[in-house]
Design a protein around this motif. Structure first.
Motif, short mmCIF file in Angstrom:
data_model
loop_
_atom_site.label_atom_id
_atom_site.label_comp_id
_atom_site.label_asym_id
_atom_site.label_seq_id
_atom_site.Cartn_x
_atom_site.Cartn_y
_atom_site.Cartn_z
N THR A 127 0.85 -1.19 0.00
CA THR A 127 0.00 0.00 0.00
C THR A 127 0.89 1.24 0.00
O THR A 127 1.85 1.31 0.74
N THR A 131 -2.53 6.23 0.40
CA THR A 131 -3.77 5.51 0.69
C THR A 131 -3.81 5.02 2.13
O THR A 131 -4.88 4.83 2.69
N ASN A 137 -8.96 4.13 -0.86
CA ASN A 137 -8.38 3.88 -2.17
C ASN A 137 -9.51 3.79 -3.19
O ASN A 137 -10.30 2.85 -3.16
N THR A 142 -8.89 1.40 2.22
CA THR A 142 -7.58 0.87 1.84
C THR A 142 -7.42 -0.55 2.39
O THR A 142 -7.81 -0.83 3.51
#
Length: 206
Positions: A127, A131, A137, A142
């Protein structure tokens, strides 16, 4: 209350610190610059690398992989008995290939060999910081992918992430960290070459 220590106050370390604070954890951030550590997120306790004692039961290594040797030399004894979250994507940034010590399948498995008295969880490496910091996201929470051999340790890390409103997926045993690190490297390559945005990433669509 969960106690979490984060090594590193860069973009990822600060984002993880924000997640942990939002989850209601007691958060310590350790960095070479204690002022930077204190500024990582509102409500954290900042401390200086090499001087501070670890307070967290969960310890997140938000550091570049080449920094691990020094961290292990300084803190291996204190990391014993704790859950250690490996965030590294071990990349050679001149070639963008994975760069690991000879014989190592992944940074996480290498770390497990160096810290046999710690429980290692692979996470946060797939990730981007943006985010993680927003928790969103492309309009969805996320998603953080986690791999670990110890299910209780994985669930403890997942509980913190999910308490902050993000989601997790179980990638399986720690040996699958090599897949997550390859995936993380690919995302970085696509970002550097401007084929995907730094505000994007892995998303679960149901």
């Amino acid at each position: 209350m969960t106690n979490i220590t984060i090594f590193g106050a860069g973009n990822i370390g600060s984002a993880v610190a924000g997640i942990a604070v939002k989850a209601g954890a007691d958060v310590q951030v350790i960095d070479r610059n204690p002022d930077r550590a204190s500024a990582a997120a509102e409500g954290v306790a900042g401390a200086k690398f090499g001087e501070a004692a670890i307070t967290g039961d969960i310890v997140v290594l938000a550091l570049p992989f080449p920094a691990y040797d020094e961290l292990i030399a300084a803190y291996a004894d204190q990391l014993a008995g704790r859950t250690v979250v490996d965030v590294a994507n071990p990349i050679d940034f001149t070639t963008f290939d994975l760069a690991l010590p000879e014989g190592a399948a992944s940074a996480a498995e290498w770390l497990a060999g160096k810290l046999p008295q710690s429980t290692i969880v692979k996470g946060f490496n797939t990730t981007f910081a943006a985010t993680l910091a927003t928790g969103v996201n492309d309009g969805a929470p996320t998603v953080v992918q986690l791999a670990a051999d110890d299910e209780d340790a994985r669930k403890a890390v997942a509980a913190v992430i999910e308490a902050a409103g993000l989601k997790t997926v179980n990638a399986g045993p720690l040996k699958r960290a090599q897949y997550l690190e390859g995936y993380g490297a690919l995302q970085i390559i696509l970002g550097v070459t401007e084929q995907t945005p730094w505000t994007g990433g892995f998303k679960v669509v149901r």
